[in-house]
Design a protein around this motif. Structure first.
Motif, PDB file in Angstrom:
ATOM      1  N   ARG A  12       0.852  -1.193   0.000  1.00  0.00           N
ATOM      2  CA  ARG A  12       0.000   0.000   0.000  1.00  0.00           C
ATOM      3  C   ARG A  12       0.883   1.236   0.000  1.00  0.00           C
ATOM      4  O   ARG A  12       2.039   1.190   0.457  1.00  0.00           O
ATOM      5  N   LEU A  13       0.354   2.350  -0.476  1.00  0.00           N
ATOM      6  CA  LEU A  13       1.048   3.626  -0.372  1.00  0.00           C
ATOM      7  C   LEU A  13       0.889   4.183   1.041  1.00  0.00           C
ATOM      8  O   LEU A  13      -0.129   3.963   1.702  1.00  0.00           O
ATOM      9  N   SER A  14       1.880   4.930   1.474  1.00  0.00           N
ATOM     10  CA  SER A  14       1.809   5.620   2.755  1.00  0.00           C
ATOM     11  C   SER A  14       0.972   6.889   2.608  1.00  0.00           C
ATOM     12  O   SER A  14       0.695   7.346   1.492  1.00  0.00           O
ATOM     13  N   ASP A  15       0.590   7.480   3.721  1.00  0.00           N
ATOM     14  CA  ASP A  15      -0.184   8.724   3.662  1.00  0.00           C
ATOM     15  C   ASP A  15       0.570   9.844   2.941  1.00  0.00           C
ATOM     16  O   ASP A  15      -0.022  10.554   2.119  1.00  0.00           O
ATOM     17  N   PRO A  16       1.864  10.058   3.205  1.00  0.00           N
ATOM     18  CA  PRO A  16       2.578  11.080   2.429  1.00  0.00           C
ATOM     19  C   PRO A  16       2.588  10.782   0.932  1.00  0.00           C
ATOM     20  O   PRO A  16       2.482  11.700   0.108  1.00  0.00           O
ATOM     21  N   GLU A  17       2.715   9.508   0.565  1.00  0.00           N
ATOM     22  CA  GLU A  17       2.684   9.151  -0.856  1.00  0.00           C
ATOM     23  C   GLU A  17       1.300   9.425  -1.446  1.00  0.00           C
ATOM     24  O   GLU A  17       1.183   9.883  -2.596  1.00  0.00           O
ATOM     25  N   ILE A  18       0.248   9.152  -0.685  1.00  0.00           N
ATOM     26  CA  ILE A  18      -1.103   9.446  -1.164  1.00  0.00           C
ATOM     27  C   ILE A  18      -1.288  10.944  -1.362  1.00  0.00           C
ATOM     28  O   ILE A  18      -1.877  11.389  -2.353  1.00  0.00           O
ATOM     29  N   ASN A  19      -0.760  11.738  -0.449  1.00  0.00           N
ATOM     30  CA  ASN A  19      -0.829  13.193  -0.618  1.00  0.00           C
ATOM     31  C   ASN A  19      -0.154  13.615  -1.915  1.00  0.00           C
ATOM     32  O   ASN A  19      -0.671  14.464  -2.653  1.00  0.00           O
ATOM     33  N   GLN A  20       0.995  13.032  -2.196  1.00  0.00           N
ATOM     34  CA  GLN A  20       1.710  13.348  -3.445  1.00  0.00           C
ATOM     35  C   GLN A  20       0.877  12.940  -4.651  1.00  0.00           C
ATOM     36  O   GLN A  20       0.781  13.688  -5.637  1.00  0.00           O
ATOM     37  N   MET A  21       0.252  11.768  -4.591  1.00  0.00           N
ATOM     38  CA  MET A  21      -0.557  11.305  -5.713  1.00  0.00           C
ATOM     39  C   MET A  21      -1.812  12.161  -5.892  1.00  0.00           C
ATOM     40  O   MET A  21      -2.260  12.372  -7.025  1.00  0.00           O
TER      41      MET A  21
END
Length: 334
Positions: free
Chosen positions: A114-123
């Motif tokens: 899964r993506l992390s929360d910071p990665e989701i923010n970037q996406m």
């Protein structure tokens, strides 16, 4: 054969076929089965064809042990490339290039559980940029996320979530041990609760039985899947499935046709492994399939967008979103 005609009429009248009826279709003449499936497709979906592309948004060093995957850290394969999330400018540029070539959907796929929360923010920022600069639909395949994370992605502009079931509930533990079938099902349910459509299918040729293939699609039907990717295993050297025998074209057509009987209104999408077929999927597109992933796959070469447009035009398809979707008026002109 009367069975094929009776089941076809049952579906055209608004009914559903059962597991036992689907299993009976394994024994009927192929030509009759595929012709009936194509008739169901035309009746239920018209000549709309849903064309998408994917981008490998984060590559390699995957923590999961899926036995078919070149990116798994458990296996030594020729796929040695690894990189973190691609920057927005690269993903947006690729989205624009695909939109200009008549592609309807653009799916960002990332390796890992899964993506992390910071990665989701970037996406989310990347998705906003795509929607600002193009009209293409954005799909995401970011692993086993929760409802709150999906809501953020939906608010950013994503419209669909992809999470393959891969096989039946019975056979999945033979394919992967680092996450469960139940986790996948909860991911898809969370995406639906967040207002996203769901795209989920599997891979044929993992060593599963015909019954497993039918049970996979029955599970997808129960979940309300609207897009069913059908991958044909491309055996990757270095993975546990490297010596598996790929499906023949006839086998692929039979199961595509049975899947159309099971989910008559869904987009049945030829995905990975289509290039292994000597007709690039043409026979499957005459057997009930009405969607495809075009261009390259994550780690293997695919079929070019231009080749697919020519193939689909010759078969009488129109590349456009299904009428059931709010954006159905947007279509490509080729």
């Amino acid at each position: 054969m009367k069975l094929v005609t009776d089941l076809k009429q049952k579906i055209l009248a608004g009914g559903e076929i059962s597991r036992s009826e689907a299993l009976a279709l394994l024994e009927v003449p192929l030509e009759e089965l595929t012709a009936a499936a194509d008739e169901i497709r035309k009746n239920q979906c018209g000549n709309a064809f849903d064309l998408c592309t994917i981008v490998n948004g984060k590559c390699g060093k995957c923590s999961e042990d899926c036995k078919y995957c070149a990116q798994s850290s458990y296996y030594s394969t020729a796929c040695e490339e690894t990189y973190p999330l691609l920057p927005a400018e690269i993903i947006v540029a690729e989205a624009k290039r695909n939109a200009e070539r008549g592609v309807l959907r653009y799916s960002i796929v990332t390796s890992g559980k899964r993506l992390s929360d910071p990665e989701i923010n970037q996406m989310c920022e990347t998705i906003r940029a795509i929607k600002k600069e193009t009209s293409i639909e954005v799909c995401v395949s970011f692993g086993l996320l929760n409802e709150e994370q999906f809501r953020r992605l939906q608010k950013a502009g994503a419209s669909r979530v992809h999470c393959n079931l891969e096989s039946s509930p019975r056979y999945f533990p033979e394919v992967c041990t680092t996450h469960t079938y139940e986790e996948k099902i909860e991911t898809l349910k969370a995406a639906k609760r967040a207002g996203l459509s769901i795209c989920s299918g599997g891979i044929l040729g993992l060593g599963e039985t015909p019954e497993d293939r039918i049970d996979l699609v029955l599970t997808a039907r129960e979940l309300g899947v609207t897009s069913l990717p059908v991958n044909l295993l491309n055996p990757i050297p270095g993975t546990p499935y490297e010596h598996n025998q790929p499906l023949t074209k006839e086998e692929a057509c039979r199961f595509i046709a049975i899947f159309r009987f099971l989910i008559p209104r869904a987009s049945i999408r030829l995905a990975g492994g289509r290039g292994l077929l000597n007709d690039q999927g043409r026979s499957c597109f005459q057997s009930g399939a009405n969607a495809a992933i075009s261009g390259d796959m994550l780690t293997t070469a695919g079929i070019s967008i231009e080749t697919d447009h020519a193939l689909l035009a010759g078969l009488g398809y129109r590349v456009q979103l299904p009428e059931s979707e709010t954006m159905s008026s947007r279509s490509s002109g080729f």
